[in-house]
Design a protein around this motif. Structure first.
Motif, mmCIF file in Angstrom:
data_model
loop_
_atom_site.group_PDB
_atom_site.id
_atom_site.type_symbol
_atom_site.label_atom_id
_atom_site.label_comp_id
_atom_site.label_asym_id
_atom_site.label_seq_id
_atom_site.Cartn_x
_atom_site.Cartn_y
_atom_site.Cartn_z
ATOM 1 N N GLY A 63 -18.811 -1.867 -2.378
ATOM 2 C CA GLY A 63 -19.193 -0.572 -2.968
ATOM 3 C C GLY A 63 -17.941 0.153 -3.429
ATOM 4 O O GLY A 63 -17.142 0.604 -2.608
ATOM 5 N N ALA A 64 -17.722 0.218 -4.748
ATOM 6 C CA ALA A 64 -16.507 0.827 -5.291
ATOM 7 C C ALA A 64 -16.833 2.200 -5.857
ATOM 8 O O ALA A 64 -17.816 2.365 -6.564
ATOM 9 C CB ALA A 64 -15.927 -0.075 -6.370
ATOM 10 N N SER A 65 -15.983 3.159 -5.543
ATOM 11 C CA SER A 65 -16.322 4.516 -5.937
ATOM 12 C C SER A 65 -15.073 5.351 -6.157
ATOM 13 O O SER A 65 -13.963 4.816 -6.273
ATOM 14 C CB SER A 65 -17.190 5.119 -4.817
ATOM 15 N N HIS A 66 -15.246 6.652 -6.169
ATOM 16 C CA HIS A 66 -14.164 7.638 -6.238
ATOM 17 C C HIS A 66 -13.131 7.293 -7.323
ATOM 18 O O HIS A 66 -13.402 7.436 -8.494
ATOM 19 C CB HIS A 66 -13.547 7.808 -4.839
ATOM 20 N N CYS A 67 -11.953 6.788 -6.938
ATOM 21 C CA CYS A 67 -10.839 6.588 -7.870
ATOM 22 C C CYS A 67 -10.783 5.164 -8.421
ATOM 23 O O CYS A 67 -9.761 4.754 -8.967
ATOM 24 C CB CYS A 67 -9.525 6.914 -7.157
ATOM 25 N N THR A 68 -11.861 4.396 -8.267
ATOM 26 C CA THR A 68 -11.831 2.988 -8.675
ATOM 27 C C THR A 68 -11.701 2.840 -10.190
ATOM 28 O O THR A 68 -11.089 1.895 -10.671
ATOM 29 C CB THR A 68 -13.100 2.261 -8.175
ATOM 30 N N GLY A 69 -12.268 3.780 -10.942
ATOM 31 C CA GLY A 69 -12.260 3.685 -12.405
ATOM 32 C C GLY A 69 -13.549 3.044 -12.895
ATOM 33 O O GLY A 69 -14.015 2.068 -12.305
ATOM 34 N N ASP A 70 -14.103 3.591 -13.982
ATOM 35 C CA ASP A 70 -15.426 3.154 -14.456
ATOM 36 C C ASP A 70 -15.475 1.659 -14.783
ATOM 37 O O ASP A 70 -16.430 0.968 -14.428
ATOM 38 C CB ASP A 70 -15.831 3.959 -15.697
ATOM 39 N N GLU A 71 -14.429 1.165 -15.467
ATOM 40 C CA GLU A 71 -14.461 -0.255 -15.863
ATOM 41 C C GLU A 71 -14.382 -1.169 -14.644
ATOM 42 O O GLU A 71 -15.049 -2.200 -14.586
ATOM 43 C CB GLU A 71 -13.298 -0.561 -16.817
ATOM 44 N N SER A 72 -13.578 -0.766 -13.671
ATOM 45 C CA SER A 72 -13.449 -1.591 -12.463
ATOM 46 C C SER A 72 -14.724 -1.513 -11.621
ATOM 47 O O SER A 72 -15.145 -2.509 -11.023
ATOM 48 C CB SER A 72 -12.231 -1.149 -11.649
ATOM 49 N N ILE A 73 -15.352 -0.336 -11.576
ATOM 50 C CA ILE A 73 -16.636 -0.204 -10.871
ATOM 51 C C ILE A 73 -17.654 -1.145 -11.515
ATOM 52 O O ILE A 73 -18.372 -1.883 -10.827
ATOM 53 C CB ILE A 73 -17.140 1.264 -10.897
#
Ligand SMILES: [Zn+2]
Ligand SMILES: [Zn+2]
Length: 273
Positions: A235-245
């Motif tokens: 579960g990727a969130s916060h500062c991960t970045g939209d493309e990386s999410i």
């Protein structure tokens, strides 16, 4: 003001007072009892929650209730905590990942409501901030090396990186659950460290991964480490970045965990494999 010796004594007394749940160093949190509630996040909030830049979650079902990070704004944090139906007095332990405003900013407002908590911070925190926190809580614990906070729940220790940071590693019957704030030391390094600390494969990693503009090669490098460590849910969130999410959402498919303020992740849902 508390001296370092007093703080260390307090931490030792607290550890000694906790019930052992297994052989020394092998305590395990039952996956079915584990629950993680996202309190503060800048992506897709649930109804009744406000989205703001930062991260915070509450981990329960481990014998003690742990608040991990406090978001950036005290009023938003307290509002979201209330929306989650969690009373400040229900929190026993606070763990702050790193000294960035969007993780530590809500701590002052929280401590005004509950001063009886033990607060774990990276030892690398500034003296000024450590002094302010220790004056407002039951005890401050400075983390350098990995430490078992309560049986089965660990800090990875104050890891080196562009910003020093600690993450949570929860040893469950299904594997280790890793929770990160911003992952400045590198999400792959953190997952590897978490499995070293708990002595078992990873089950799940969630939180901020700090991968804005990371690029395909870096994302693939991280994925290889995730696979090596056994990560099944992400579960990727916060500062991960939209493309990386989007990358992790696609890679993990129905094993991808959507985060956002108000979301509740139950350990019982993490064993579909
Ligand atoms: Zn952050
Ligand atoms: Zn940060």
């Amino acid at each position: 003001m508390k001296t370092i010796a007093m703080i260390l004594m307090t931490a030792a007394a607290v550890q000694a007072a906790l019930p052992a749940t297994g052989a020394e160093g092998e305590s395990m949190i039952p996956l079915d009892s584990l629950s993680i509630r996202i309190i503060y996040d800048n992506v897709a909030p649930e109804e009744g929650f406000e989205a703001q830049w930062g991260f915070s979650c509450v981990v329960s079902g481990c014998g003690r209730t742990i608040l991990f990070d406090t978001g950036g704004k005290g009023d938003v944090f307290m509002k979201n905590l209330t929306a989650a139906g969690i009373s400040p007095s229900g929190i026993d332990i606070v763990v702050i990942s790193h000294e960035h405003w969007d993780h530590v900013g809500g701590l002052g407002a929280f401590l005004e409501e509950n001063r009886e908590v033990i607060v774990y911070v990276p030892a690398s925190f500034s003296d000024d901030l450590k002094k302010r926190i220790s004056g407002g809580c039951a005890s401050l614990v400075e983390v350098s090396e990995p430490v078992e906070i309560i049986p089965g729940v660990y800090s990875t220790g104050d890891m080196t990186g562009p910003v020093r940071e600690q993450s949570l590693a929860i040893r469950t019957g299904g594997g280790t659950v890793v929770i990160t704030g911003c992952a400045h030391p590198g999400i792959d390094r953190i997952v590897e460290k978490a499995t070293e600390v708990t002595g078992g494969q990873a089950l799940c990693v969630m939180g901020g991964f700090h991968l804005g503009g990371a690029g395909q090669a870096r994302l693939e490098e991280i994925s290889r480490q995730f696979d090596k460590s056994g990560v099944k849910y992400c579960g990727a969130s916060h500062c991960t970045g939209d493309e990386s999410i989007a990358y992790f959402a696609k890679r993990y498919g129905d094993r991808y965990i959507r985060l956002g303020a108000g979301r509740k992740i139950n350990g019982s849902g993490l064993k579909g494999l």
